[in-house]
Design a protein around this motif. Structure first.
Motif, PDB file in Angstrom:
ATOM      1  N   GLN A  16       0.853  -1.186   0.000  1.00 61.62           N
ATOM      2  CA  GLN A  16       0.000   0.000   0.000  1.00 61.62           C
ATOM      3  C   GLN A  16       0.889   1.236   0.000  1.00 61.62           C
ATOM      4  O   GLN A  16       1.917   1.257   0.678  1.00 61.62           O
TER       5      GLN A  16
ATOM      6  N   ASP B 123       5.091   2.535  10.597  1.00 60.98           N
ATOM      7  CA  ASP B 123       3.730   3.021  10.385  1.00 60.98           C
ATOM      8  C   ASP B 123       3.406   3.184   8.905  1.00 60.98           C
ATOM      9  O   ASP B 123       4.284   3.337   8.060  1.00 60.98           O
ATOM     10  N   ARG B 124       2.114   3.192   8.616  1.00 63.62           N
ATOM     11  CA  ARG B 124       1.641   3.274   7.231  1.00 63.62           C
ATOM     12  C   ARG B 124       1.789   4.673   6.641  1.00 63.62           C
ATOM     13  O   ARG B 124       1.709   4.834   5.430  1.00 63.62           O
ATOM     14  N   ARG B 125       1.993   5.664   7.492  1.00 64.67           N
ATOM     15  CA  ARG B 125       2.223   7.020   6.973  1.00 64.67           C
ATOM     16  C   ARG B 125       3.566   7.126   6.268  1.00 64.67           C
ATOM     17  O   ARG B 125       3.743   7.948   5.369  1.00 64.67           O
TER      18      ARG B 125
ATOM     19  N   ASP C   6       1.335  -2.578  12.636  1.00 64.25           N
ATOM     20  CA  ASP C   6       2.283  -1.850  11.791  1.00 64.25           C
ATOM     21  C   ASP C   6       3.297  -2.759  11.112  1.00 64.25           C
ATOM     22  O   ASP C   6       3.948  -2.343  10.150  1.00 64.25           O
TER      23      ASP C   6
ATOM     24  N   GLU D 294       6.144   2.413  -0.702  1.00 62.23           N
ATOM     25  CA  GLU D 294       5.013   1.558  -0.347  1.00 62.23           C
ATOM     26  C   GLU D 294       5.247   0.877   0.994  1.00 62.23           C
ATOM     27  O   GLU D 294       6.366   0.499   1.331  1.00 62.23           O
ATOM     28  N   TRP D 295       4.154   0.714   1.727  1.00 59.21           N
ATOM     29  CA  TRP D 295       4.174   0.030   3.014  1.00 59.21           C
ATOM     30  C   TRP D 295       3.774  -1.421   2.812  1.00 59.21           C
ATOM     31  O   TRP D 295       2.888  -1.734   2.008  1.00 59.21           O
TER      32      TRP D 295
ATOM     33  N   PHE E 191       2.593   4.591   1.048  1.00 56.75           N
ATOM     34  CA  PHE E 191       2.680   5.386   2.271  1.00 56.75           C
ATOM     35  C   PHE E 191       1.771   6.601   2.122  1.00 56.75           C
ATOM     36  O   PHE E 191       1.685   7.198   1.047  1.00 56.75           O
ATOM     37  N   SER E 192       1.121   6.991   3.203  1.00 60.49           N
ATOM     38  CA  SER E 192       0.197   8.125   3.121  1.00 60.49           C
ATOM     39  C   SER E 192       0.914   9.472   3.164  1.00 60.49           C
ATOM     40  O   SER E 192       0.369  10.476   2.697  1.00 60.49           O
TER      41      SER E 192
ATOM     42  N   LEU F 112       2.942  -5.081   5.182  1.00 59.57           N
ATOM     43  CA  LEU F 112       2.779  -5.686   6.501  1.00 59.57           C
ATOM     44  C   LEU F 112       3.746  -6.859   6.601  1.00 59.57           C
ATOM     45  O   LEU F 112       3.537  -7.913   6.001  1.00 59.57           O
TER      46      LEU F 112
END
Length: 209
Positions: A44, A75-77, A70, A52-53, A46-47, A55
């Motif tokens: 996904q 973190d996903r940010r 996380d 990209e993040w 990163f916000s 898991l």
């Protein structure tokens, strides 16, 4: 209130040694488990950062020291990706070790009844200020009690921030981490967010901004 203070102290005295033990064991378990890490689900973006993040979790036998929310890359940010030690980025082995063993040690026990408070299943009351933050002008103290509606289990947490300069504060936190605002949130989209863990911190020179 004095009765609750006594009960809180007893709870913390019982849980703190076990929490410290889990953290120390994690310093050995995490580097052994990282070569066997697993990627779960698709990447996904990163916000708040480029890239990209993913898991990334530890194997089942190291579940206590993994991080089911996380993962191992932060973190996903993308904050950890930008702020990992030595500019290594989140996907470097050392960054994953630091995230799992130092910055967020023994994270998964917060999803257990022993070390986690499920706020949607609890009622709460508090003494002191509702909002206490380690930010300029937002200090104060709060002593919070959450009580499980079905079992009667009590979860105590104390948080104190004393700002002694423009940029530094004394921060003391013991026990479970729920804040009054947590009990008003909607967790239906991700029920794992409701679990608030057990922590301890005494930092006389914490930077605030």
């Amino acid at each position: 209130m004095l009765t609750h203070v006594f009960r809180a102290a007893l709870q913390w005295v019982c849980l703190l040694p076990l929490r410290v033990l889990l953290i120390l064991v994690g310093l050995m378990v995490v580097p052994i488990a990282l070569p066997f890490r697993r990627v779960q689900g698709p990447p996904q973006p990163f916000s708040q950062a480029a890239g990209e993040w993913l898991l990334v979790t530890l194997p089942d036998w190291a579940w206590l020291w993994s991080n089911d929310r996380d993962g191992a890359v932060g973190d996903r940010r993308g904050w950890w990706h930008l702020n990992a030690p030595f500019g290594l980025g989140a996907f470097h082995w050392f960054s994953m070790f630091w995230w799992l063993a130092i910055r967020n040690p023994a994270n998964n026990p917060r999803f257990s009844p022993l070390f986690g408070c499920p706020v949607t299943e609890c009622d709460y009351r508090y003494w002191g200020k509702a909002e206490v933050e380690d930010d300029p002008g937002a200090g104060g103290w709060r002593f919070l009690l959450a009580t499980h509606r079905r079992t009667g289990r009590r979860y105590y947490g104390f948080y104190w921030v004393w700002q002694w300069s423009e940029t530094r504060a004394l921060v003391v936190q013991f026990g479970f981490k729920p804040e009054p605002s947590d009990f008003a949130e909607d967790y239906s989209g991700d029920m794992s967010r409701q679990w608030k863990g057990f922590t301890f911190e005494v930092n006389p020179i914490k930077a605030i901004d």
